[in-house]
Design a protein around this motif. Structure first.
Motif, PDB file in Angstrom:
ATOM      1  N   ALA A 150     -10.531 -23.857   8.789  1.00 44.54           N
ATOM      2  CA  ALA A 150      -9.546 -24.825   9.280  1.00 44.54           C
ATOM      3  C   ALA A 150      -9.003 -25.608   8.091  1.00 44.54           C
ATOM      4  O   ALA A 150      -9.770 -26.268   7.385  1.00 44.54           O
ATOM      5  CB  ALA A 150     -10.181 -25.767  10.293  1.00 44.54           C
ATOM      6  N   ALA A 151      -7.691 -25.537   7.896  1.00 48.64           N
ATOM      7  CA  ALA A 151      -7.074 -26.229   6.771  1.00 48.64           C
ATOM      8  C   ALA A 151      -6.588 -27.608   7.194  1.00 48.64           C
ATOM      9  O   ALA A 151      -6.178 -27.808   8.339  1.00 48.64           O
ATOM     10  CB  ALA A 151      -5.899 -25.413   6.235  1.00 48.64           C
ATOM     11  N   ASN A 152      -6.658 -28.551   6.257  1.00 49.21           N
ATOM     12  CA  ASN A 152      -6.080 -29.888   6.433  1.00 49.21           C
ATOM     13  C   ASN A 152      -6.632 -30.631   7.647  1.00 49.21           C
ATOM     14  O   ASN A 152      -5.899 -31.095   8.509  1.00 49.21           O
ATOM     15  CB  ASN A 152      -4.558 -29.795   6.482  1.00 49.21           C
ATOM     16  CG  ASN A 152      -4.004 -29.369   5.139  1.00 49.21           C
ATOM     17  OD1 ASN A 152      -4.499 -29.815   4.094  1.00 49.21           O
ATOM     18  ND2 ASN A 152      -3.014 -28.505   5.144  1.00 49.21           N
ATOM     19  N   ARG A 159     -15.650 -29.844  16.895  1.00 49.82           N
ATOM     20  CA  ARG A 159     -14.379 -30.306  17.436  1.00 49.82           C
ATOM     21  C   ARG A 159     -13.673 -31.035  16.294  1.00 49.82           C
ATOM     22  O   ARG A 159     -14.242 -31.966  15.728  1.00 49.82           O
ATOM     23  CB  ARG A 159     -14.713 -31.261  18.573  1.00 49.82           C
ATOM     24  CG  ARG A 159     -13.538 -31.712  19.364  1.00 49.82           C
ATOM     25  CD  ARG A 159     -13.201 -30.669  20.410  1.00 49.82           C
ATOM     26  NE  ARG A 159     -11.991 -31.122  21.092  1.00 49.82           N
ATOM     27  CZ  ARG A 159     -11.863 -31.168  22.416  1.00 49.82           C
ATOM     28  NH1 ARG A 159     -12.834 -30.756  23.190  1.00 49.82           N
ATOM     29  NH2 ARG A 159     -10.743 -31.595  22.960  1.00 49.82           N
ATOM     30  N   ARG A 184      -6.738 -31.586  12.966  1.00 50.39           N
ATOM     31  CA  ARG A 184      -6.108 -31.174  11.723  1.00 50.39           C
ATOM     32  C   ARG A 184      -4.600 -31.410  11.807  1.00 50.39           C
ATOM     33  O   ARG A 184      -4.072 -31.614  12.897  1.00 50.39           O
ATOM     34  CB  ARG A 184      -6.410 -29.704  11.405  1.00 50.39           C
ATOM     35  CG  ARG A 184      -6.014 -28.720  12.506  1.00 50.39           C
ATOM     36  CD  ARG A 184      -6.354 -27.289  12.113  1.00 50.39           C
ATOM     37  NE  ARG A 184      -5.605 -26.880  10.943  1.00 50.39           N
ATOM     38  CZ  ARG A 184      -4.386 -26.318  10.978  1.00 50.39           C
ATOM     39  NH1 ARG A 184      -3.797 -26.075  12.131  1.00 50.39           N
ATOM     40  NH2 ARG A 184      -3.771 -25.988   9.875  1.00 50.39           N
ATOM     41  N   ARG A 236      -0.641 -30.371  11.494  1.00 48.45           N
ATOM     42  CA  ARG A 236       0.325 -29.281  11.574  1.00 48.45           C
ATOM     43  C   ARG A 236       1.671 -29.810  11.108  1.00 48.45           C
ATOM     44  O   ARG A 236       1.860 -31.006  10.979  1.00 48.45           O
ATOM     45  CB  ARG A 236       0.501 -28.837  13.025  1.00 48.45           C
ATOM     46  CG  ARG A 236      -0.608 -27.954  13.538  1.00 48.45           C
ATOM     47  CD  ARG A 236      -0.196 -27.433  14.910  1.00 48.45           C
ATOM     48  NE  ARG A 236      -1.057 -26.337  15.292  1.00 48.45           N
ATOM     49  CZ  ARG A 236      -0.628 -25.212  15.843  1.00 48.45           C
ATOM     50  NH1 ARG A 236       0.649 -25.020  16.077  1.00 48.45           N
ATOM     51  NH2 ARG A 236      -1.464 -24.265  16.184  1.00 48.45           N
ATOM     52  N   TRP A 237       2.616 -28.931  10.949  1.00 51.46           N
ATOM     53  CA  TRP A 237       3.969 -29.342  10.594  1.00 51.46           C
ATOM     54  C   TRP A 237       3.947 -30.305   9.409  1.00 51.46           C
ATOM     55  O   TRP A 237       4.679 -31.293   9.394  1.00 51.46           O
ATOM     56  CB  TRP A 237       4.692 -29.970  11.800  1.00 51.46           C
ATOM     57  CG  TRP A 237       5.207 -28.953  12.754  1.00 51.46           C
ATOM     58  CD1 TRP A 237       4.658 -28.585  13.940  1.00 51.46           C
ATOM     59  CD2 TRP A 237       6.385 -28.135  12.600  1.00 51.46           C
ATOM     60  NE1 TRP A 237       5.413 -27.591  14.523  1.00 51.46           N
ATOM     61  CE2 TRP A 237       6.474 -27.305  13.722  1.00 51.46           C
ATOM     62  CE3 TRP A 237       7.362 -28.028  11.595  1.00 51.46           C
ATOM     63  CZ2 TRP A 237       7.499 -26.377  13.895  1.00 51.46           C
ATOM     64  CZ3 TRP A 237       8.384 -27.102  11.768  1.00 51.46           C
ATOM     65  CH2 TRP A 237       8.439 -26.298  12.916  1.00 51.46           C
ATOM     66  N   GLY A 277       2.151 -32.606   8.718  1.00 45.83           N
ATOM     67  CA  GLY A 277       1.712 -33.965   9.022  1.00 45.83           C
ATOM     68  C   GLY A 277       2.466 -34.595  10.186  1.00 45.83           C
ATOM     69  O   GLY A 277       2.132 -35.694  10.615  1.00 45.83           O
ATOM     70  N   SER A 278       3.475 -33.911  10.738  1.00 46.33           N
ATOM     71  CA  SER A 278       4.249 -34.481  11.847  1.00 46.33           C
ATOM     72  C   SER A 278       3.550 -34.300  13.188  1.00 46.33           C
ATOM     73  O   SER A 278       3.977 -34.873  14.189  1.00 46.33           O
ATOM     74  CB  SER A 278       5.626 -33.812  11.946  1.00 46.33           C
ATOM     75  OG  SER A 278       6.262 -33.831  10.714  1.00 46.33           O
ATOM     76  N   LEU A 279       2.527 -33.472  13.214  1.00 42.20           N
ATOM     77  CA  LEU A 279       1.859 -33.170  14.476  1.00 42.20           C
ATOM     78  C   LEU A 279       0.368 -32.982  14.201  1.00 42.20           C
ATOM     79  O   LEU A 279      -0.008 -32.456  13.160  1.00 42.20           O
ATOM     80  CB  LEU A 279       2.461 -31.870  15.053  1.00 42.20           C
ATOM     81  CG  LEU A 279       2.116 -31.507  16.491  1.00 42.20           C
ATOM     82  CD1 LEU A 279       2.538 -32.597  17.454  1.00 42.20           C
ATOM     83  CD2 LEU A 279       2.797 -30.191  16.882  1.00 42.20           C
ATOM     84  N   LEU A 280      -0.458 -33.443  15.163  1.00 46.31           N
ATOM     85  CA  LEU A 280      -1.895 -33.243  15.032  1.00 46.31           C
ATOM     86  C   LEU A 280      -2.344 -32.171  16.014  1.00 46.31           C
ATOM     87  O   LEU A 280      -1.788 -32.043  17.097  1.00 46.31           O
ATOM     88  CB  LEU A 280      -2.645 -34.544  15.325  1.00 46.31           C
ATOM     89  CG  LEU A 280      -2.359 -35.704  14.376  1.00 46.31           C
ATOM     90  CD1 LEU A 280      -3.010 -36.982  14.886  1.00 46.31           C
ATOM     91  CD2 LEU A 280      -2.842 -35.371  12.970  1.00 46.31           C
ATOM     92  N   GLU A 281      -3.357 -31.424  15.605  1.00 46.72           N
ATOM     93  CA  GLU A 281      -3.919 -30.390  16.469  1.00 46.72           C
ATOM     94  C   GLU A 281      -5.406 -30.650  16.637  1.00 46.72           C
ATOM     95  O   GLU A 281      -6.113 -30.850  15.650  1.00 46.72           O
ATOM     96  CB  GLU A 281      -3.727 -29.012  15.815  1.00 46.72           C
ATOM     97  CG  GLU A 281      -4.473 -27.897  16.533  1.00 46.72           C
ATOM     98  CD  GLU A 281      -4.500 -26.570  15.749  1.00 46.72           C
ATOM     99  OE1 GLU A 281      -3.827 -26.480  14.711  1.00 46.72           O
ATOM    100  OE2 GLU A 281      -5.217 -25.663  16.183  1.00 46.72           O
ATOM    101  N   GLU A 282      -5.860 -30.680  17.882  1.00 45.47           N
ATOM    102  CA  GLU A 282      -7.300 -30.704  18.112  1.00 45.47           C
ATOM    103  C   GLU A 282      -7.728 -29.254  18.289  1.00 45.47           C
ATOM    104  O   GLU A 282      -7.109 -28.513  19.045  1.00 45.47           O
ATOM    105  CB  GLU A 282      -7.635 -31.541  19.346  1.00 45.47           C
ATOM    106  CG  GLU A 282      -7.332 -33.006  19.098  1.00 45.47           C
ATOM    107  CD  GLU A 282      -7.526 -33.892  20.324  1.00 45.47           C
ATOM    108  OE1 GLU A 282      -7.172 -35.072  20.232  1.00 45.47           O
ATOM    109  OE2 GLU A 282      -8.011 -33.381  21.364  1.00 45.47           O
ATOM    110  N   ALA A 283      -8.775 -28.875  17.579  1.00 44.74           N
ATOM    111  CA  ALA A 283      -9.175 -27.471  17.601  1.00 44.74           C
ATOM    112  C   ALA A 283     -10.689 -27.362  17.590  1.00 44.74           C
ATOM    113  O   ALA A 283     -11.399 -28.330  17.302  1.00 44.74           O
ATOM    114  CB  ALA A 283      -8.590 -26.744  16.399  1.00 44.74           C
ATOM    115  N   GLU A 284     -11.163 -26.165  17.922  1.00 42.65           N
ATOM    116  CA  GLU A 284     -12.590 -25.885  17.841  1.00 42.65           C
ATOM    117  C   GLU A 284     -12.835 -24.897  16.722  1.00 42.65           C
ATOM    118  O   GLU A 284     -12.074 -23.936  16.549  1.00 42.65           O
ATOM    119  CB  GLU A 284     -13.094 -25.337  19.179  1.00 42.65           C
ATOM    120  CG  GLU A 284     -13.197 -26.437  20.205  1.00 42.65           C
ATOM    121  CD  GLU A 284     -13.715 -25.957  21.545  1.00 42.65           C
ATOM    122  OE1 GLU A 284     -13.763 -24.719  21.747  1.00 42.65           O
ATOM    123  OE2 GLU A 284     -14.071 -26.814  22.365  1.00 42.65           O
TER     124      GLU A 284
END
Ligand SMILES: Cc1cc2nc3c(=O)[nH]c(=O)nc-3n(C[C@H](O)[C@H](O)[C@H](O)COP(=O)(O)OP(=O)(O)OC[C@H]3O[C@@H](n4cnc5c(N)ncnc54)[C@H](O)[C@@H]3O)c2cc1C
Ligand SMILES: Nc1ncnc2c1ncn2[C@@H]1O[C@H](COP(=O)(O)O)[C@@H](O)[C@H]1O
Lengths: 256, 328
Positions: B115-117, B129, B132, B134-135, B137-144
């Motif tokens: 997982a980057a950034n 959990r 990180r 996305r875009w 820095g314009s968008l955040l992503e919750e990921a596993e």
């Protein structure tokens, strides 16, 4: 010289991002679509290499049926052949994407012979995983240089320059076949000609069905970050604002 | 063990390494695991006292006569060997070009996700959990994120670097990787030093930015004049680089440079999110735009709703009037 470029269809949001109710994607009803500027430059670089050395350029994408639009954009610029790995538009993680792309490259090479160069963007515009190119190159046992902003290919060797933080360059030299990830600025992409556009409209799109083998990381949901909210002070409507502007610069201590 | 890869160039540690170490220490504390730092540099294991101040309890000094210059596959090889033999629960690097690519290469070699950034992590099982960016820095992503170890890079300039409350004196473990031919191929073979004649966009205290509203390459002359008077640098939007009015090195934004000046003067720029992520590090923003509805105006501290070609020369004139002996 045979060159392959990988591009990804992404929405092109303008002033702000709106999400779908399930928070798993961007609301795209009112948006256009694009590929990352890095990838646009990779397409241009592929076309230039073929113009210089002869051969052919192929563009490859994994995405929904509508990604045909991005393939036709590349064809209009001058790419010879387009391949679509068609999905239902759901989010593919970087490992799954890389696996499918590597398999497609192998299938294309089995048909028509090996590619000398595989080009990628340094990172995709939307998910920015910084890894799909690296994983594909590893699966195919090819050297990969990332983040390059200058390229020369001669006598089976690629010489690539990568910018260093704070200025300056580092230089890499790798034998072909190889892979590269490209940064915007390596070239200035051309606008497609009218003839190119007409040709692209009729060109066949080679479709393949990719196999989804998830690897991760797995998207759970998207969140629009809070932006700092500032009250904008309107200073005025013409050159008479100059003293006010200079007062501000003085207060900030940025005048000589 | 939580392993952190140090990004450095010929011994000069990248600033974002301290952020990655702080992030990694937070995870180490929650998991009650020791924190290790890996330094790939035949020149030495780096500033031990400083690693200690960041709570590192073990330094892994990777050395090999062929590692005199940066070689990402060789770095990834060293990381992979250490992971296979020592089994850290997580391997973390700063989200710099080197950090990102070395971790991605390690992920490819180990068949593990990366997982980057990342900006935040919750060490749950079976999957961490994380959040990180996305875009750009314009968008955040919750990921596993699953896999052993968890491979992550830390988004630059999003986590504050903080020394540990208690300093350590880390012992040094020397490791010599067993480099294969293929891991020697990708290597820095030469360098070109930076030309140091202008204020760089990254470091400038004042940035004067121009967008499509500037109208032409010549139109930038007034912006250059203003930047010079203020000892600053000129930047631009992608619309401008696409037109060929300015070189890409001037571009601010997601696929350009991130700036952090005292003030950003944005002239004739609409303020698309891909531009704004590049300038939101500015302390103050002044927008000059004919359109009061432009997003850049809404995001600015001050705005002038007018033609930049009238306003900028007037500002230059006013500076000259007040500071007749100033630069330029
Ligand atoms: C994946 C992706 C990545 C991108 N990366 C970047 C990036 O790194 N950097 C970037 O900048 N963009 C980037 N973009 C492009 C971005 O979406 C916008 O298209 C771009 O920033 C618009 O540039 P602009 O504001 O100069 O032009 P426009 O949007 O055309 O705006 C021009 C503005 O000038 C004003 N104006 C016109 N005349 C005058 C005048 N005489 N005086 C004052 N004001 C005037 C207008 O009111 C308008 O607001 C990216 C896009 C995508 C899809
Ligand atoms: N779905 C896709 N189809 C084709 N190429 C892709 C896809 N996703 C990523 N890539 C390529 O891999 C690069 C890096 O992507 P990422 O690892 O997501 O940052 C992109 O710039 C593209 O060149």
């Amino acid at each position: 010289m045979r060159v392959l470029v990988c591009v990804k269809r992404v929405p092109a949001p303008g002033e702000r991002i709106v999400l779908t109710p399930d928070q798993r994607a961007m609301e795209t009803r009112f948006l256009g679509f694009a590929v990352s500027p890095h990838e646009e430059c990779a397409v241009e670089e592929a076309i230039r290499l073929v113009e210089q050395h002869g051969g052919s350029a192929t563009v490859l994408t994994l995405g929904p049926p509508e990604a045909e639009e991005q393939l036709r954009d590349a064809l209009a610029m001058g790419v010879d052949r387009a391949v679509l790995l068609e999905t239902d538009g759901s989010d593919w993680d970087p490992m799954a994407t890389a696996r499918a792309l590597a398999q497609a490259v192998q299938a294309l090479e089995a048909q028509d012979g090996p590619f000398d160069l595989l080009l990628f963007g340094n990172e995709s515009a939307d998910s920015g995983g910084y890894q799909v190119g690296i994983r594909v190159a590893h699966a195919l046992a090819r050297p990969i240089v990332t983040g390059i902003k200058d390229l020369a290919v001669e006598a089976g060797v690629a010489t690539a320059k990568r910018p260093l933080h704070g200025g300056g360059w580092e230089i890499y030299r790798v034998p072909l076949p190889a892979a590269l990830t490209v940064l915007e600025g390596i070239n200035l992409p051309r606008y497609p000609s009218l003839r190119g556009r007409l040709r692209a409209r009729k060109a066949p799109i080679h479709r393949m069905a990719p196999k989804f083998e998830p690897g991760g990381p797995t998207l759970v949901r998207l969140v629009v970050p809070e932006e700092r909210r500032t009250e904008t002070e309107i200073l005025g409507h013409g050159p008479e604002v100059a003293p006010k502007v200079v007062d501000i610069l003085e207060q900030l201590g940025v005048l000589p | 063990m939580i392993l952190t890869l140090v990004d450095h160039d010929r011994g000069q540690v990248a600033r974002n390494t301290w952020e990655a170490l702080t992030f990694a220490r937070g995870l180490a504390e929650r998991l009650q695991a020791p924190l290790a730092a890996m330094v790939v540099d035949p020149g030495g294991p780096g500033p031990l006292d400083v690693w200690g101040r960041y709570g590192v309890s073990q330094v892994i000094h990777v050395t090999h006569p062929e590692l005199d210059e940066y070689a990402p596959d060789a770095w990834a090889r060293a990381l992979e060997e250490w992971i296979r033999t020592q089994g850290p629960v997580a391997a973390i690097a700063p989200g710099t070009p080197r950090g990102n690519e070395v971790l991605a290469r390690a992920g490819a070699r180990l068949g593990l996700p990366m997982a980057a950034n990342v900006v935040q992590v919750e060490p749950a099982e079976p999957a961490y959990r994380l959040t990180r960016v996305r875009w750009g820095g314009s968008l955040l992503e919750e990921a596993e994120l699953a896999g052993e170890p968890r491979l992550m890079t830390v988004a630059p300039n999003m986590v504050e670097a903080r020394p540990a409350s208690q300093a350590t004196e880390p012992p040094v473990h020397v490791h010599t990787p067993d480099l294969q031919e293929a891991e020697r191929t990708v290597k820095v073979v030469d360098r070109v030093e930076a030309a140091r004649d202008r204020v760089s966009l990254v470091d400038a205290r004042v940035v004067v930015g121009g967008g499509r509203g500037v109208g032409s390459a010549e139109g930038f002359r007034v912006l250059e004049e203003l930047a010079e008077l203020l000892g600053g640098a000129v930047g631009c939007s992608r619309a401008v680089t696409n037109e060929g009015w300015r070189p890409h090195s001037d571009q601010i934004g997601q696929t350009g440079t991130r700036i952090a000046p005292e003030i950003y003067i944005a002239c004739g720029i609409s303020g698309a999110i891909q531009h704004y992520v590049g300038c939101k590090g500015a302390k103050r923003i002044l927008a000059i735009n004919t359109d009061p509805e432009a997003a850049m105006v809404a995001k600015a501290d001050w705005a002038v709703i007018a033609d930049l070609h009238q306003v900028v020369p007037a500002v230059i004139q006013e500076i000259r009037r007040r500071h007749p002996n100033g630069q330029g």
